[in-house]
Write a protein that holds these residues in place. Sequence first.
Motif, PDB file in Angstrom:
ATOM      1  N   ARG A  90       0.869  -1.175   0.000  1.00  0.00           N
ATOM      2  CA  ARG A  90       0.000   0.000   0.000  1.00  0.00           C
ATOM      3  C   ARG A  90       0.904   1.222   0.000  1.00  0.00           C
ATOM      4  O   ARG A  90       1.640   1.468   0.959  1.00  0.00           O
ATOM      5  CB  ARG A  90      -0.890   0.003   1.247  1.00  0.00           C
ATOM      6  N   LEU A  91       0.898   1.975  -1.102  1.00  0.00           N
ATOM      7  CA  LEU A  91       1.656   3.220  -1.200  1.00  0.00           C
ATOM      8  C   LEU A  91       0.714   4.363  -0.858  1.00  0.00           C
ATOM      9  O   LEU A  91      -0.451   4.352  -1.287  1.00  0.00           O
ATOM     10  CB  LEU A  91       2.229   3.403  -2.605  1.00  0.00           C
ATOM     11  N   ALA A  92       1.190   5.321  -0.092  1.00  0.00           N
ATOM     12  CA  ALA A  92       0.322   6.418   0.341  1.00  0.00           C
ATOM     13  C   ALA A  92       1.117   7.705   0.482  1.00  0.00           C
ATOM     14  O   ALA A  92       2.258   7.709   0.938  1.00  0.00           O
ATOM     15  CB  ALA A  92      -0.341   6.080   1.674  1.00  0.00           C
ATOM     16  N   THR A 139      -5.398  14.959   3.929  1.00  0.00           N
ATOM     17  CA  THR A 139      -5.880  14.212   2.778  1.00  0.00           C
ATOM     18  C   THR A 139      -4.807  13.224   2.343  1.00  0.00           C
ATOM     19  O   THR A 139      -3.643  13.570   2.219  1.00  0.00           O
ATOM     20  CB  THR A 139      -6.231  15.167   1.630  1.00  0.00           C
ATOM     21  N   ARG A 140      -5.243  11.993   2.138  1.00  0.00           N
ATOM     22  CA  ARG A 140      -4.326  10.917   1.769  1.00  0.00           C
ATOM     23  C   ARG A 140      -4.797  10.277   0.467  1.00  0.00           C
ATOM     24  O   ARG A 140      -5.990  10.080   0.263  1.00  0.00           O
ATOM     25  CB  ARG A 140      -4.318   9.868   2.877  1.00  0.00           C
ATOM     26  N   VAL A 141      -3.846   9.964  -0.395  1.00  0.00           N
ATOM     27  CA  VAL A 141      -4.112   9.189  -1.601  1.00  0.00           C
ATOM     28  C   VAL A 141      -3.282   7.916  -1.477  1.00  0.00           C
ATOM     29  O   VAL A 141      -2.088   7.981  -1.159  1.00  0.00           O
ATOM     30  CB  VAL A 141      -3.744   9.970  -2.877  1.00  0.00           C
ATOM     31  N   SER A 142      -3.921   6.766  -1.682  1.00  0.00           N
ATOM     32  CA  SER A 142      -3.192   5.505  -1.561  1.00  0.00           C
ATOM     33  C   SER A 142      -3.568   4.563  -2.692  1.00  0.00           C
ATOM     34  O   SER A 142      -4.647   4.667  -3.286  1.00  0.00           O
ATOM     35  CB  SER A 142      -3.462   4.844  -0.206  1.00  0.00           C
ATOM     36  N   MET A 143      -2.639   3.666  -2.964  1.00  0.00           N
ATOM     37  CA  MET A 143      -2.830   2.699  -4.037  1.00  0.00           C
ATOM     38  C   MET A 143      -2.194   1.381  -3.618  1.00  0.00           C
ATOM     39  O   MET A 143      -1.073   1.368  -3.113  1.00  0.00           O
ATOM     40  CB  MET A 143      -2.165   3.226  -5.315  1.00  0.00           C
ATOM     41  N   TRP A 144      -2.905   0.290  -3.840  1.00  0.00           N
ATOM     42  CA  TRP A 144      -2.354  -1.038  -3.574  1.00  0.00           C
ATOM     43  C   TRP A 144      -1.716  -1.545  -4.854  1.00  0.00           C
ATOM     44  O   TRP A 144      -2.248  -1.364  -5.947  1.00  0.00           O
ATOM     45  CB  TRP A 144      -3.451  -2.001  -3.143  1.00  0.00           C
ATOM     46  N   LEU A 145      -0.536  -2.158  -4.725  1.00  0.00           N
ATOM     47  CA  LEU A 145       0.072  -2.795  -5.874  1.00  0.00           C
ATOM     48  C   LEU A 145       0.677  -4.130  -5.495  1.00  0.00           C
ATOM     49  O   LEU A 145       1.102  -4.353  -4.375  1.00  0.00           O
ATOM     50  CB  LEU A 145       1.109  -1.920  -6.578  1.00  0.00           C
ATOM     51  N   ALA A 146       0.662  -5.015  -6.471  1.00  0.00           N
ATOM     52  CA  ALA A 146       1.178  -6.360  -6.268  1.00  0.00           C
ATOM     53  C   ALA A 146       2.696  -6.334  -6.204  1.00  0.00           C
ATOM     54  O   ALA A 146       3.350  -5.505  -6.841  1.00  0.00           O
ATOM     55  CB  ALA A 146       0.722  -7.278  -7.403  1.00  0.00           C
ATOM     56  N   GLU A 147       3.230  -7.243  -5.428  1.00  0.00           N
ATOM     57  CA  GLU A 147       4.683  -7.399  -5.329  1.00  0.00           C
ATOM     58  C   GLU A 147       5.268  -7.613  -6.716  1.00  0.00           C
ATOM     59  O   GLU A 147       4.780  -8.413  -7.500  1.00  0.00           O
ATOM     60  CB  GLU A 147       4.994  -8.606  -4.443  1.00  0.00           C
ATOM     61  N   GLY A 148       6.291  -6.836  -7.070  1.00  0.00           N
ATOM     62  CA  GLY A 148       6.990  -7.005  -8.330  1.00  0.00           C
ATOM     63  C   GLY A 148       6.334  -6.353  -9.538  1.00  0.00           C
ATOM     64  O   GLY A 148       6.809  -6.540 -10.660  1.00  0.00           O
ATOM     65  N   ASP A 149       5.281  -5.592  -9.358  1.00  0.00           N
ATOM     66  CA  ASP A 149       4.581  -4.945 -10.473  1.00  0.00           C
ATOM     67  C   ASP A 149       5.231  -3.601 -10.794  1.00  0.00           C
ATOM     68  O   ASP A 149       4.831  -2.555 -10.286  1.00  0.00           O
ATOM     69  CB  ASP A 149       3.103  -4.773 -10.131  1.00  0.00           C
ATOM     70  N   ALA A 150       6.242  -3.628 -11.651  1.00  0.00           N
ATOM     71  CA  ALA A 150       6.998  -2.416 -11.992  1.00  0.00           C
ATOM     72  C   ALA A 150       6.122  -1.379 -12.690  1.00  0.00           C
ATOM     73  O   ALA A 150       6.287  -0.173 -12.482  1.00  0.00           O
ATOM     74  CB  ALA A 150       8.197  -2.775 -12.856  1.00  0.00           C
ATOM     75  N   ALA A 151       5.182  -1.823 -13.507  1.00  0.00           N
ATOM     76  CA  ALA A 151       4.286  -0.881 -14.187  1.00  0.00           C
ATOM     77  C   ALA A 151       3.424  -0.132 -13.181  1.00  0.00           C
ATOM     78  O   ALA A 151       3.164   1.069 -13.344  1.00  0.00           O
ATOM     79  CB  ALA A 151       3.407  -1.616 -15.197  1.00  0.00           C
ATOM     80  N   ALA A 152       3.001  -0.801 -12.123  1.00  0.00           N
ATOM     81  CA  ALA A 152       2.185  -0.144 -11.095  1.00  0.00           C
ATOM     82  C   ALA A 152       3.014   0.885 -10.325  1.00  0.00           C
ATOM     83  O   ALA A 152       2.482   1.927  -9.925  1.00  0.00           O
ATOM     84  CB  ALA A 152       1.596  -1.178 -10.139  1.00  0.00           C
ATOM     85  N   VAL A 153       4.297   0.620 -10.127  1.00  0.00           N
ATOM     86  CA  VAL A 153       5.170   1.601  -9.464  1.00  0.00           C
ATOM     87  C   VAL A 153       5.260   2.860 -10.319  1.00  0.00           C
ATOM     88  O   VAL A 153       5.179   3.982  -9.810  1.00  0.00           O
ATOM     89  CB  VAL A 153       6.568   1.016  -9.173  1.00  0.00           C
ATOM     90  N   GLN A 154       5.394   2.710 -11.627  1.00  0.00           N
ATOM     91  CA  GLN A 154       5.419   3.860 -12.531  1.00  0.00           C
ATOM     92  C   GLN A 154       4.076   4.592 -12.524  1.00  0.00           C
ATOM     93  O   GLN A 154       4.031   5.820 -12.556  1.00  0.00           O
ATOM     94  CB  GLN A 154       5.784   3.423 -13.955  1.00  0.00           C
ATOM     95  N   HIS A 155       2.999   3.819 -12.487  1.00  0.00           N
ATOM     96  CA  HIS A 155       1.669   4.436 -12.405  1.00  0.00           C
ATOM     97  C   HIS A 155       1.538   5.241 -11.111  1.00  0.00           C
ATOM     98  O   HIS A 155       0.994   6.347 -11.109  1.00  0.00           O
ATOM     99  CB  HIS A 155       0.578   3.365 -12.497  1.00  0.00           C
ATOM    100  N   TRP A 156       2.046   4.703 -10.010  1.00  0.00           N
ATOM    101  CA  TRP A 156       2.025   5.411  -8.736  1.00  0.00           C
ATOM    102  C   TRP A 156       2.743   6.756  -8.853  1.00  0.00           C
ATOM    103  O   TRP A 156       2.267   7.765  -8.345  1.00  0.00           O
ATOM    104  CB  TRP A 156       2.646   4.575  -7.623  1.00  0.00           C
ATOM    105  N   ALA A 157       3.877   6.771  -9.521  1.00  0.00           N
ATOM    106  CA  ALA A 157       4.634   8.016  -9.684  1.00  0.00           C
ATOM    107  C   ALA A 157       3.758   9.085 -10.333  1.00  0.00           C
ATOM    108  O   ALA A 157       3.713  10.233  -9.870  1.00  0.00           O
ATOM    109  CB  ALA A 157       5.891   7.774 -10.515  1.00  0.00           C
TER     110      ALA A 157
END
Length: 116
Positions: A41-43, A74-92
């Motif tokens: 969970r990135l927040a 105010t918090r924005v959070s996103m769950w991502l699967a372990e090892g999902d590099a595309a989701a890390v870029q999306h988080w950015a």
Amino acid sequence: MIAALQAAGFPGVEAEGEVIHARLWSASVEFSATPEAGGWRLAVQWPVRASAAQVDGWNAANPTARMDVHQGETRVSMWLAEGDAAAVQHWAAVAEAAVATLIGWRRNQRAPGEGM
């Protein structure tokens, strides 16, 4: 997750127990990555209290990165699967958009003459 955040170019990546902290860019806000249900969970939080309409609008436009008010900010959070590099870029991208939006909302809350 530390390696994924570093590979994505986030500075200041460091662990404090199970929680990882990093910055969106060098002079920017910190975000956290907390292990949760087989992923992370990135927040990011910002010192502004979004209205219910603002939260609803954000959530309608960003279903993978939910906004709420947590501990008065105010918090924005996103769950991502372990090892999902595309989701890390999306988080950015999502986190940058969230910070820009929250800065605008905070500026709109200020009284004339309050300052920067």
